[in-house]
Design a protein around this motif. Structure first.
Motif, PDB file in Angstrom:
ATOM      1  N   GLU A  13       0.851  -1.196   0.000  1.00 47.60           N
ATOM      2  CA  GLU A  13       0.000   0.000   0.000  1.00 47.60           C
ATOM      3  C   GLU A  13       0.886   1.245   0.000  1.00 47.60           C
ATOM      4  N   SER A  14       1.740   1.315   1.016  1.00 46.67           N
ATOM      5  CA  SER A  14       2.630   2.474   1.147  1.00 46.67           C
ATOM      6  C   SER A  14       3.824   2.021   1.987  1.00 46.67           C
ATOM      7  N   THR A  15       5.018   2.348   1.544  1.00 49.33           N
ATOM      8  CA  THR A  15       6.195   1.914   2.323  1.00 49.33           C
ATOM      9  C   THR A  15       6.219   2.603   3.692  1.00 49.33           C
ATOM     10  N   ASN A  16       5.657   3.821   3.775  1.00 50.64           N
ATOM     11  CA  ASN A  16       5.588   4.473   5.090  1.00 50.64           C
ATOM     12  C   ASN A  16       4.676   3.676   6.030  1.00 50.64           C
ATOM     13  N   ASN A  17       3.521   3.233   5.502  1.00 46.98           N
ATOM     14  CA  ASN A  17       2.607   2.450   6.352  1.00 46.98           C
ATOM     15  C   ASN A  17       3.296   1.167   6.806  1.00 46.98           C
ATOM     16  N   TRP A  40       0.193   0.865  -4.058  1.00 46.69           N
ATOM     17  CA  TRP A  40      -1.174   1.128  -4.529  1.00 46.69           C
ATOM     18  C   TRP A  40      -1.856   2.219  -3.708  1.00 46.69           C
ATOM     19  N   GLY A  41      -1.248   2.637  -2.634  1.00 48.18           N
ATOM     20  CA  GLY A  41      -1.834   3.731  -1.846  1.00 48.18           C
ATOM     21  C   GLY A  41      -0.747   4.670  -1.367  1.00 48.18           C
ATOM     22  N   GLY A  42       0.159   5.028  -2.271  1.00 40.58           N
ATOM     23  CA  GLY A  42       1.268   5.911  -1.890  1.00 40.58           C
ATOM     24  C   GLY A  42       0.723   7.241  -1.368  1.00 40.58           C
ATOM     25  N   ARG A  43       1.300   7.695  -0.268  1.00 36.39           N
ATOM     26  CA  ARG A  43       0.794   8.919   0.356  1.00 36.39           C
ATOM     27  C   ARG A  43       1.769  10.080   0.216  1.00 36.39           C
ATOM     28  N   GLY A  44       1.197  11.269   0.026  1.00 39.34           N
ATOM     29  CA  GLY A  44       2.003  12.483   0.051  1.00 39.34           C
ATOM     30  C   GLY A  44       1.644  13.282   1.290  1.00 39.34           C
ATOM     31  N   ARG A  45       2.229  14.453   1.416  1.00 36.85           N
ATOM     32  CA  ARG A  45       1.894  15.311   2.550  1.00 36.85           C
ATOM     33  C   ARG A  45       0.489  15.870   2.368  1.00 36.85           C
ATOM     34  N   THR A  46      -0.046  16.392   3.447  1.00 31.70           N
ATOM     35  CA  THR A  46      -1.383  17.005   3.485  1.00 31.70           C
ATOM     36  C   THR A  46      -2.440  16.136   2.770  1.00 31.70           C
ATOM     37  N   LYS A  49      -2.206  12.127  -2.604  1.00 26.49           N
ATOM     38  CA  LYS A  49      -1.709  10.813  -3.037  1.00 26.49           C
ATOM     39  C   LYS A  49      -0.325  11.001  -3.650  1.00 26.49           C
ATOM     40  N   TRP A  50       0.461   9.919  -3.635  1.00 27.24           N
ATOM     41  CA  TRP A  50       1.722   9.967  -4.378  1.00 27.24           C
ATOM     42  C   TRP A  50       1.633   8.907  -5.454  1.00 27.24           C
ATOM     43  N   ASP A  51       1.492   9.338  -6.701  1.00 24.04           N
ATOM     44  CA  ASP A  51       1.360   8.398  -7.808  1.00 24.04           C
ATOM     45  C   ASP A  51       2.704   8.212  -8.481  1.00 24.04           C
ATOM     46  N   PHE A  60      10.452   4.563  -1.354  1.00 25.92           N
ATOM     47  CA  PHE A  60      10.989   3.826  -0.206  1.00 25.92           C
ATOM     48  C   PHE A  60      10.885   4.667   1.067  1.00 25.92           C
ATOM     49  N   SER A  61      11.071   3.978   2.186  1.00 28.33           N
ATOM     50  CA  SER A  61      11.050   4.656   3.483  1.00 28.33           C
ATOM     51  C   SER A  61      12.241   4.174   4.289  1.00 28.33           C
ATOM     52  N   VAL A  62      12.823   5.094   5.034  1.00 29.07           N
ATOM     53  CA  VAL A  62      13.929   4.737   5.935  1.00 29.07           C
ATOM     54  C   VAL A  62      13.437   4.966   7.361  1.00 29.07           C
ATOM     55  N   SER A 113      10.950  15.141  -6.703  1.00 28.22           N
ATOM     56  CA  SER A 113      10.965  14.260  -5.532  1.00 28.22           C
ATOM     57  C   SER A 113      10.130  14.854  -4.412  1.00 28.22           C
ATOM     58  N   GLY A 114       9.476  13.959  -3.675  1.00 31.52           N
ATOM     59  CA  GLY A 114       8.690  14.388  -2.511  1.00 31.52           C
ATOM     60  C   GLY A 114       9.098  13.577  -1.288  1.00 31.52           C
ATOM     61  N   ILE A 115       8.950  14.199  -0.137  1.00 33.91           N
ATOM     62  CA  ILE A 115       9.376  13.560   1.110  1.00 33.91           C
ATOM     63  C   ILE A 115       8.214  13.615   2.103  1.00 33.91           C
ATOM     64  N   LEU A 116       7.899  12.479   2.671  1.00 36.19           N
ATOM     65  CA  LEU A 116       6.855  12.428   3.709  1.00 36.19           C
ATOM     66  C   LEU A 116       7.494  11.902   4.989  1.00 36.19           C
ATOM     67  N   ILE A 117       7.665  12.793   5.962  1.00 37.79           N
ATOM     68  CA  ILE A 117       8.317  12.388   7.216  1.00 37.79           C
ATOM     69  C   ILE A 117       7.255  12.246   8.297  1.00 37.79           C
ATOM     70  N   GLY A 132       9.803   8.881   4.293  1.00 40.04           N
ATOM     71  CA  GLY A 132       9.316   8.313   3.025  1.00 40.04           C
ATOM     72  C   GLY A 132       9.749   9.191   1.868  1.00 40.04           C
ATOM     73  N   ILE A 133      10.359   8.571   0.889  1.00 39.72           N
ATOM     74  CA  ILE A 133      10.895   9.348  -0.244  1.00 39.72           C
ATOM     75  C   ILE A 133      10.405   8.777  -1.575  1.00 39.72           C
ATOM     76  N   GLY A 134       9.935   9.649  -2.426  1.00 36.66           N
ATOM     77  CA  GLY A 134       9.615   9.257  -3.799  1.00 36.66           C
ATOM     78  C   GLY A 134      10.493  10.084  -4.724  1.00 36.66           C
ATOM     79  N   ILE A 135      11.191   9.409  -5.637  1.00 33.71           N
ATOM     80  CA  ILE A 135      12.007  10.150  -6.621  1.00 33.71           C
ATOM     81  C   ILE A 135      11.645   9.654  -8.011  1.00 33.71           C
TER      82      ILE A 135
HETATM   83  C1  BTN Z   1       4.868  14.697  -1.039  1.00 36.84           C
HETATM   84  O1  BTN Z   1       5.434  15.197  -1.995  1.00 36.84           O
HETATM   85  O2  BTN Z   1       3.784  15.148  -0.629  1.00 36.84           O
HETATM   86  C2  BTN Z   1       5.512  13.536  -0.339  1.00 36.84           C
HETATM   87  C3  BTN Z   1       5.552  12.316  -1.193  1.00 36.84           C
HETATM   88  C4  BTN Z   1       6.204  11.126  -0.505  1.00 36.84           C
HETATM   89  C5  BTN Z   1       6.072   9.861  -1.316  1.00 36.84           C
HETATM   90  C6  BTN Z   1       6.833   8.719  -0.709  1.00 36.84           C
HETATM   91  S1  BTN Z   1       6.899   7.326  -1.787  1.00 36.84           S
HETATM   92  C7  BTN Z   1       7.536   6.336  -0.495  1.00 36.84           C
HETATM   93  C8  BTN Z   1       6.807   6.738   0.766  1.00 36.84           C
HETATM   94  N1  BTN Z   1       5.573   5.971   0.906  1.00 36.84           N
HETATM   95  C9  BTN Z   1       4.491   6.752   0.809  1.00 36.84           C
HETATM   96  O3  BTN Z   1       3.315   6.359   0.888  1.00 36.84           O
HETATM   97  N2  BTN Z   1       4.865   8.022   0.617  1.00 36.84           N
HETATM   98  C10 BTN Z   1       6.301   8.176   0.601  1.00 36.84           C
END
Ligand code: BTN
Length: 246
Positions: A13-17, A40-46, A49-51, A60-62, A113-117, A132-135
């Motif tokens: 669903e999401s590597t952060n989850n 399939w459910g990547g998340r962004g901030r606020t 969605k992160w597609d 990926f997430s660290v 790239s987007g970062i979800l901390i 969580g990082i998407g590049i």
């Molecule tokens: C943003 O730009 O709003 C943040 C996007 C973060 C996307 C990454 S992809 C890996 C990790 N898993 C998620 O569901 N989101 C972050």
């Protein structure tokens, strides 16, 4: 160790989850990386969605345990991570990248790239941070939808090996994390400002009571955006209080 163990998933669903679930289950360790070919459910901030198309990019997430930081220093970690990504991108494409506050990575006016901390804080202690990082690496079609997106392939014309890219990126992230852990947050802050999108340039923002015309003049110690309005008055904003109109 940072990135010495990587959980590679085909789909999640999401590597952060997934990372947050590992923490709840008591199975997390500092430096563990969860990477997926497809979310399939990547998340962004606020709550966005992160597609990202399957098998083309990095998602990926660290899991970090930054015990040396106090909860009020959360933004310092975000700054260090942004710089680590900028270091990596700079190396791969000798082009100018910038960070749009708080932590979107841009090439010109397009997001790469987007970062979800997501931080877990207990009492006054920083327990875990899920970074969580998407590049966008090899994806070349982004429309319809996020047409303001760009990838390394669009910029350089080259294809990137995702596994190799992840390993290199992790070493840049580790170097910046170590810099922070060694007490160099002032240096990180200065570099972050040097790379800040629209820093000191006339810009328009949407704020709760209308449009604010002014210039970004800094980031304060809590990570708030400091904007000087055309009338010379200074205002500070947290993330959801201000939107760029650019
Ligand atoms: C943003 O730009 O709003 C943040 C996007 C973060 C996307 C990454 S992809 C890996 C990790 N898993 C998620 O569901 N989101 C972050």
């Amino acid at each position: 160790m940072f990135g010495s163990r990587i959980i590679e998933l085909e789909i999640v669903e999401s590597t952060n989850n997934y990372a947050l679930q590992l923490i709840s289950a008591g199975k997390a360790e500092h430096g563990l990386v969860v990477s997926a070919d497809n979310q399939w459910g990547g998340r962004g901030r606020t709550y966005k969605k992160w597609d990202s198309l399957p098998n083309q990019n990095l998602t990926f997430s660290v899991i970090l345990s930054p015990l040396f930081l106090s909860p009020s220093d959360q933004f310092k970690l975000s700054q260090a991570i942004s710089l680590g990504i900028l270091d990596f991108l700079q190396k791969k494409a000798s082009e100018k990248f910038s960070v749009k506050w708080p932590n979107d990575i841009f090439h010109g006016d397009k997001k790469i790239s987007g970062i979800l901390i997501e931080n877990l804080i207990f009492g006054n202690k920083f327990e875990y941070s899920v970074i969580g990082i998407g590049i966008n690496l090899n994806q070349t079609e982004f429309c319809p939808g996020i047409c303001d997106a760009i990838s390394l392939k669009i910029i350089t014309g080259k294809d990137f090996d995702r596994k190799q890219a992840l390993s290199e990126l992790l070493s840049y992230l580790k170097a910046r994390y170590d810099e922070l852990a060694e007490g160099n947050s002032q240096k990180i802050h200065a570099e972050y400002l040097q790379r800040l999108y629209l820093f000191e340039e006339p810009t328009e923002f949407q704020i709760s009571d209308g449009i604010l015309k002014g210039r970004i003049i800094g980031i304060d110690e809590y990570g708030r955006l400091v904007v000087e309005g055309e009338d010379g008055a200074t205002q500070r904003f947290i993330m959801d209080e201000i939107k760029y109109l650019h």
